[in-house]
Design an enzyme around this catalytic site. Structure first.
Site, PDB file in Angstrom:
ATOM      1  N   ASP A  40       0.791  -1.043   0.090  1.00 53.73           N
ATOM      2  CA  ASP A  40      -0.056   0.041   0.069  1.00 53.73           C
ATOM      3  C   ASP A  40       0.717   1.371   0.002  1.00 53.73           C
ATOM      4  O   ASP A  40       0.392   2.503   0.365  1.00 53.73           O
ATOM      5  CB  ASP A  40      -0.883  -0.139   0.973  1.00 53.73           C
ATOM      6  CG  ASP A  40      -0.020   0.219   2.329  1.00 53.73           C
ATOM      7  OD1 ASP A  40       0.903  -0.121   2.513  1.00 53.73           O
ATOM      8  OD2 ASP A  40      -0.917   0.197   3.537  1.00 53.73           O
ATOM      9  N   GLU A 202      16.569  10.256 -23.769  1.00 57.49           N
ATOM     10  CA  GLU A 202      17.245   9.582 -22.595  1.00 57.49           C
ATOM     11  C   GLU A 202      15.966   9.361 -21.840  1.00 57.49           C
ATOM     12  O   GLU A 202      14.976   9.540 -21.894  1.00 57.49           O
ATOM     13  CB  GLU A 202      18.342  10.231 -21.862  1.00 57.49           C
ATOM     14  CG  GLU A 202      17.830  11.764 -21.348  1.00 57.49           C
ATOM     15  CD  GLU A 202      19.094  12.426 -20.773  1.00 57.49           C
ATOM     16  OE1 GLU A 202      20.125  11.911 -20.494  1.00 57.49           O
ATOM     17  OE2 GLU A 202      18.702  13.569 -20.333  1.00 57.49           O
TER      18      GLU A 202
END
Length: 460
Positions: A40, A202
């Protein structure tokens, strides 16, 4: 933010629409965000621009966590270049990514200028991370930067990377080796004298959604934006789909990290907003930002504006009745964070056993503050505890909803002259109900004290 306040029967009530503030980390300069959802919690691994950096001065990787996308807890350095025995430089801790598989956590780290891409492994997402192979996993060319990993539905894992071209390999099940050769993606590849429709630069980030494969990336230098392509397979061919965020003169770079959390998609990147508050000239001191992503019916992504000061909505609330680390921060002014290892003894030749590593808020001066967002005071409040180590002493004023909002209580901290003697101070506070932002505002004259944690106690 629009708020409605009512003062009734001595209790402060609030209804608020809570949003994060960008940049989401203010205590250090962070870059190259790599989020991981595990159980979570969102684990956010980042690069770290040193405070005196003008070029890229990056020596380690940091970790932050959140369960509501607004309050982020600083866990300090999670790995560094020193974790690789084959790395012989103290600069170049560039864009990483961490993935989980079969209860192990794999942190893929580039070492630029031909160093290659290494991998570190840990038994939990907080580390410690260790190098299992003692050499680069990838050592192909000076393009070997910015790794990203995708584990496909059939279990096959792919490692992608590259500047200014995209490469990939098929990782083996052990995640620390690969089979087959290194492939230079032909659909995104730059060809001299040919058009470059992808604008790939990139920072690739691979993910899947509804059976489609996505490759987001930093596009068109400089300034870099964030573009993306889609495919029906993890190895392409890729089709350019557009821009997630256009380049902007306010930020020479950008770098996507994309996740789904609690039913919402998010994109992380960075800007230079904190740098520009203190310097007119450009330097590579970046700050991670966050925005929500919206997908169209055909799977394409709606373009975002450049990073807004108001960020994402808070998902959930913060529990003020449990011990909350002071380095859990939605926004702050002036302070930094620090880490100290506590030993059984102070003798330099025999420290005894290690007690703990403590991360705390430091560099506290008059007028600085720490904000936490969306604390749920369903039980009211009678008192609050703060844990501090006093250098010169001072005060912590706890305000509701803004730095000069209603004063809930004040902790008077007396000087001890020691920065490693921690004590808990209990103070009475005004009763408070509802959901509130809290501001811990610091008052005094010098480097006041260190601040480790806080906790409210319910009304009796």
């Amino acid at each position: 933010m629009r708020m409605k306040r009512t003062l009734l029967a001595g209790m402060l009530l609030l209804t608020a629409a809570a949003h994060a503030q960008n940049p989401i980390i203010q205590t250090r300069h962070t870059a190259d965000p790599a989020p991981l959802v595990y159980h979570d919690t969102v684990f956010l691994y980042t690069g770290h621009d040193e405070n005196n950096a003008f070029g890229f001065v990056m020596k380690n990787w940091l970790l932050y966590t959140s369960v509501d996308m607004v309050n982020w807890t600083d866990h300090g350095e999670v790995a560094s270049l020193k974790d690789f025995s084959w790395v012989h430089t103290d600069n170049g801790a560039w864009a990483p990514q961490c993935v989980e598989r079969n209860g192990k956590f794999y942190l893929y780290c580039p070492v630029p200028n031909g160093g290659g891409i290494g991998v570190l492994v840990a038994d939990n997402p907080y580390g410690p991370f260790k190098d299992p192979i003692g050499k680069p996993l990838i050592k192909n060319s000076t393009d070997d930067i910015d790794p990203t990993v995708l584990i496909d539905k059939d279990g096959q894992a792919y490692l992608y990377w590259g500047n200014p071209n995209l490469y990939y390999v098929k990782l083996n099940a052990d995640m620390i080796s690969y089979s087959g050769g290194i492939v230079k993606d032909s659909s995104i590849a730059k060809v001299k004298g040919q058009p470059d429709p992808f604008h790939y630069q990139e920072g690739p980030w691979a993910f899947t959604r509804n059976g489609k494969y996505y490759m987001a990336y930093a596009s068109t230098c400089c300034p870099e934006g964030m573009g993306y392509a889609m495919s029906n397979t993890p190895t392409g061919p890729w089709e350019y789909k557009g821009s997630i965020m256009d380049g902007d003169p306010r930020s020479s770079g950008n770098h996507p990290g994309i996740i789904e959390y609690k039913g919402q998609w998010y994109v992380f990147g960075f800007n230079y907003a904190l740098l520009k508050q203190t310097m007119k000239k450009h330097a590579e001191r970046r700050s991670v930002c966050l925005a929500t992503l919206t997908f169209n019916a055909d799977g394409t992504i709606q373009k975002l504006p450049f990073w807004l000061a108001d960020g994402v909505k808070q998902v959930g609330t913060l529990n003020p009745y449990q011990q909350v680390q002071a380095e859990t921060i939605a926004y702050s002014e002036g302070v930094t964070t620090d880490k100290a290892t506590e030993w059984e003894r102070e003798s330099p030749w025999n420290k005894g056993r290690k007690i703990q590593d403590r991360i705390f808020v430091s560099s506290i001066h008059n007028g600085d503050y720490v904000k936490v967002q969306g604390a749920d005071f369903s039980k009211g409040a009678s008192s609050a505890d703060v844990n501090v180590a006093a250098l010169y002493g001072g005060k912590i004023e706890i305000h509701a909803d803004k730095p000069d909002g209603p004063l809930l209580g004040t902790a008077n901290i007396t000087a001890s002259g020691e920065g490693d003697i921690w004590k808990t101070i209990t103070i009475p506070v005004k009763n408070i109900k509802g959901i509130h932002d809290l501001y811990f505002v610091f008052k005094g004259e010098k480097d006041l004290f260190h601040f480790d944690w806080w906790q409210f106690n319910p009304a009796r």
